[in-house]
Design a protein around this motif. Structure first.
Motif, short mmCIF file in Angstrom:
data_model
loop_
_atom_site.label_atom_id
_atom_site.label_comp_id
_atom_site.label_asym_id
_atom_site.label_seq_id
_atom_site.Cartn_x
_atom_site.Cartn_y
_atom_site.Cartn_z
N UNK A 1 1.27 -1.83 -2.90
CA UNK A 1 2.26 -2.43 -2.02
C UNK A 1 3.01 -1.34 -1.27
N UNK B 1 2.36 -3.48 18.13
CA UNK B 1 3.34 -4.47 17.69
C UNK B 1 4.76 -4.04 18.02
N UNK C 1 -6.33 -3.41 7.66
CA UNK C 1 -7.15 -4.59 7.37
C UNK C 1 -8.52 -4.46 8.02
N UNK C 2 -8.56 -4.00 9.25
CA UNK C 2 -9.83 -3.85 9.94
C UNK C 2 -10.71 -2.80 9.26
N UNK D 1 -2.93 -4.50 11.25
CA UNK D 1 -4.24 -4.64 11.85
C UNK D 1 -5.19 -3.50 11.47
N UNK E 1 -10.71 -1.99 6.18
CA UNK E 1 -11.23 -2.60 4.96
C UNK E 1 -12.49 -3.40 5.24
N UNK E 2 -12.43 -4.19 6.32
CA UNK E 2 -13.60 -5.01 6.61
C UNK E 2 -14.77 -4.17 7.07
N UNK F 1 -5.10 -2.86 -4.50
CA UNK F 1 -4.17 -2.65 -3.40
C UNK F 1 -2.85 -2.09 -3.90
N UNK G 1 7.20 -5.56 14.84
CA UNK G 1 7.73 -5.94 16.14
C UNK G 1 9.26 -5.90 16.13
N UNK H 1 -6.04 -7.29 19.26
CA UNK H 1 -6.63 -8.29 20.17
C UNK H 1 -5.59 -8.94 21.08
N UNK I 1 -6.58 -0.05 -1.11
CA UNK I 1 -6.16 -0.56 0.18
C UNK I 1 -4.66 -0.78 0.21
N UNK I 2 -4.15 -0.81 1.41
CA UNK I 2 -2.75 -1.11 1.58
C UNK I 2 -2.52 -2.60 1.46
N UNK I 3 -1.54 -2.96 0.75
CA UNK I 3 -1.19 -4.35 0.60
C UNK I 3 -0.44 -4.79 1.85
N UNK I 4 -1.15 -4.90 2.92
CA UNK I 4 -0.48 -5.28 4.15
C UNK I 4 -1.47 -5.96 5.06
N UNK I 5 -0.94 -6.60 6.04
CA UNK I 5 -1.82 -7.24 6.99
C UNK I 5 -1.78 -6.49 8.31
#
Lengths: 348, 348
Positions: A118, A264, A95-96, A92, A98-99, A116, A239, A293, A86-90
């Motif tokens: 980076x 973003x 992360x989605x 969206x 992954x879930x 993960x 952003x 969201x 996975x990517x070491x990032x948040x």
DNA sequence: GTGCACAGTGTTAGCGATAACAGGCATCTG
DNA sequence: CAGATGCCTGTTATCGCTAACACTGTGCAC
């Protein structure tokens, strides 16, 4: 059942850490059977007389027995574990995804080990894959939508099934991804249909395949309408970079329509515009990508392209499972995104 | 070294899946030594003559040997794996914490197995913990900042070290968390210092401990200033719920200062205000919580309380490691958050 | 030259589970 | 009533590795 106070508590949760976990043999002894019988009860393999089964089950509870997965893995050769790079990032999207994967896996009784990275570099991705192989995973899912990932996967060993999520179409492994180009085409066409003479584009990092695919979808749509593509402004998904892109665009000649490669950045751009007195949708129409969201609550609410990441994760898992079962089914799943129209491309 | 083309390629990457992974014994045979010598070379334990070592290493490369972690775990009793119970969500906080943990663990050579829970219920959290125990993890980290988590942890077995992240102060396990109350106090004081007669609060879900701590920090600050706390409006962290809260607040009497329990809800609320012609900071001052990357680009940029989630993850990992080493060090780490002042509480 | 330490290697016995086969004892079949 | 066919259970080998100890030979102190 009434609570039996001290006895139970005291036996089940001895505070010392030194107590050895009960093994099959311990249970067998207590139940007065052979360890194989216990194994059969635990796994539901082979017939066991109800009476015996009950005795074994009582012993299992008594000793708080828990199968040792390492031993089981060693004996069977199956670990019931999948690896995810996975990517070491948040961000969206990743992360989605992954879930989505975790969900699907858990339902199927598979554990997930994560590794993960980076930075999306070829070496780090290879390392992560190698690391997972050592963990005896049965298969690997790589969430790594960059160029580097594609390259790393080329040199990936072929003896452990691997599925890429969101990687290049040319990747030498099965792939599940959202059709980025299609999404970008929808976005661009939507803007053109509003009567704009051209559409500008704020792209993602050049080493992200998804960024490039969106750029491609945008430019080929313009081409199809005989419109020369304006200069591409590039950001890094953040952003802040969207804000900077916004200022660049303002200086470059005040576009009336912009397709931004993710929500973003679109937010940052809207902010830069607002600060300069340029309001959407009054002065400019903006379309984002992802449908995070928050995007419905931006000022103005953002027209965007929705990607179903959960579904991506699910399908990636399914595809990996079919590989594990050696069913040679499809090698590439494309998921169609959806355009969500909101105020940012609304009436002026 | 020159590339020896077909031989090498053919041997190292046989496309069939059936080829057995090389074992210690295979390597030993090829190198003409005993399997123990190979083991010593691999692990760097015990002395080996350089010449022998070289022969073994060559054999390792030749066979593309990879240690079998299941066998190693079985033999040593150590799995070098940690379990993480994570929230099945893409909420910024939990996701960031997860990555903080993964990072720290990877650097220390630990693998991470994830078990996610969709809903913060006592049963599901217990299940997740139980599931991880079966995976032979050496320790468990629980990211679960809800009431239910605290309850579930009470009945957690004591024989596997466990650290909670962001759980109740009263939880019967070691805890690492950001000082939510302190953050809420800072936010509220900041608003009061701007001259407001009172501060309203949009809270998170009542079953989240962090939501309650923030609420508490808010209400106790008002109390300290002899101000009666206005009605609490409750959301679910989502921008949509923030939007609804915003409309409720407008109807309830147009507040001039609002402390919102997270940035996403603040975004939704700002949107609801904007739609009603209520502008921040002109008509109302707003403070959020979390400092998500977007918050600096909201309209207006949002004053908020920054939590260092990566640090939380890191410290949680450290704490678990010290438990594993049986060092009875601290049982509770509190990390202080930081107030970031932006335009949403700026001059009118 | 005897003894001792130690480098370097091998042998054996587990770790905790499953696989594969080998019974004992009913119950059926002819 | 003999033999076949199940059910139920046990015995043994094995997965790939490390721990523990046993064995060789060399170099050095005495």
């Amino acid at each position: 059942m009434a609570r039996t106070s001290s006895t139970e508590g005291g036996r089940k949760a001895p505070s010392a850490q030194g107590v050895r976990q009960a093994s099959l043999t311990d249970v067998a002894e207590l139940a007065g059977v052979s360890h194989m019988t216990v194994s059969r009860v635990i796994n539901g393999t082979g017939p066991v007389r109800p009476e015996t089964r009950a005795r074994v089950e009582a012993a299992v509870r008594e000793l708080d027995y828990r199968p040792n997965s390492a031993a089981r893995t060693l004996a069977t050769g199956k670990s019931e574990t999948l690896g995810v790079v996975a990517l070491d990032s948040t961000l969206y999207g990743p992360a989605s995804t992954l879930y989505g994967i975790e969900h699907a896996a858990r339902e199927a009784g598979y554990a997930i080990t994560i590794s993960s990275v980076s930075r999306p570099q070829r070496q780090s991705i290879s390392d992560a894959v190698e690391y997972l192989r050592r963990q005896a995973v049965e298969g690997i899912l790589v969430i790594a939508p960059h160029e580097a990932a594609g390259q790393a996967l080329e040199f990936t060993p072929r003896d452990v099934p691997l599925v890429a999520v969101g990687a290049a179409e040319s990747a030498p492994v099965p792939v599940v991804s959202v059709d980025q180009r299609d999404g970008a085409r929808r976005a661009t066409k939507h803007l053109l249909a509003l009567g704009h003479r051209t559409v500008w584009h704020v792209a993602g990092p050049a080493d992200w395949l998804e960024a490039r695919a969106r750029e491609q979808g945008w430019s080929e749509t313009l081409e199809a309408h005989d419109i020369e593509a304006p200069m591409v402004v590039r950001g890094d998904w953040s952003p802040r970079s969207g804000y900077e892109a916004g200022r660049t665009l303002l200086a470059a000649g005040r576009p009336t329509a912009v397709f931004v490669a993710n929500d973003q950045m679109a937010l940052g751009m809207l902010r830069a515009f607002a600060e300069a007195g340029v309001a959407a949708p009054r002065d400019v129409h903006v379309v984002g990508f992802d449908d995070v969201p928050e995007s419905a609550y931006y000022s103005p609410p953002l027209t965007t392209v929705r990607q179903d990441f959960i579904e991506v994760g699910r399908q990636a898992f399914e595809l990996l499972m079919s590989r594990l079962r050696n069913e040679g089914t499809g090698t590439r799943h494309l998921i169609t995104p959806e355009l969500i129209v909101r105020e940012s491309t609304g009436p002026r």
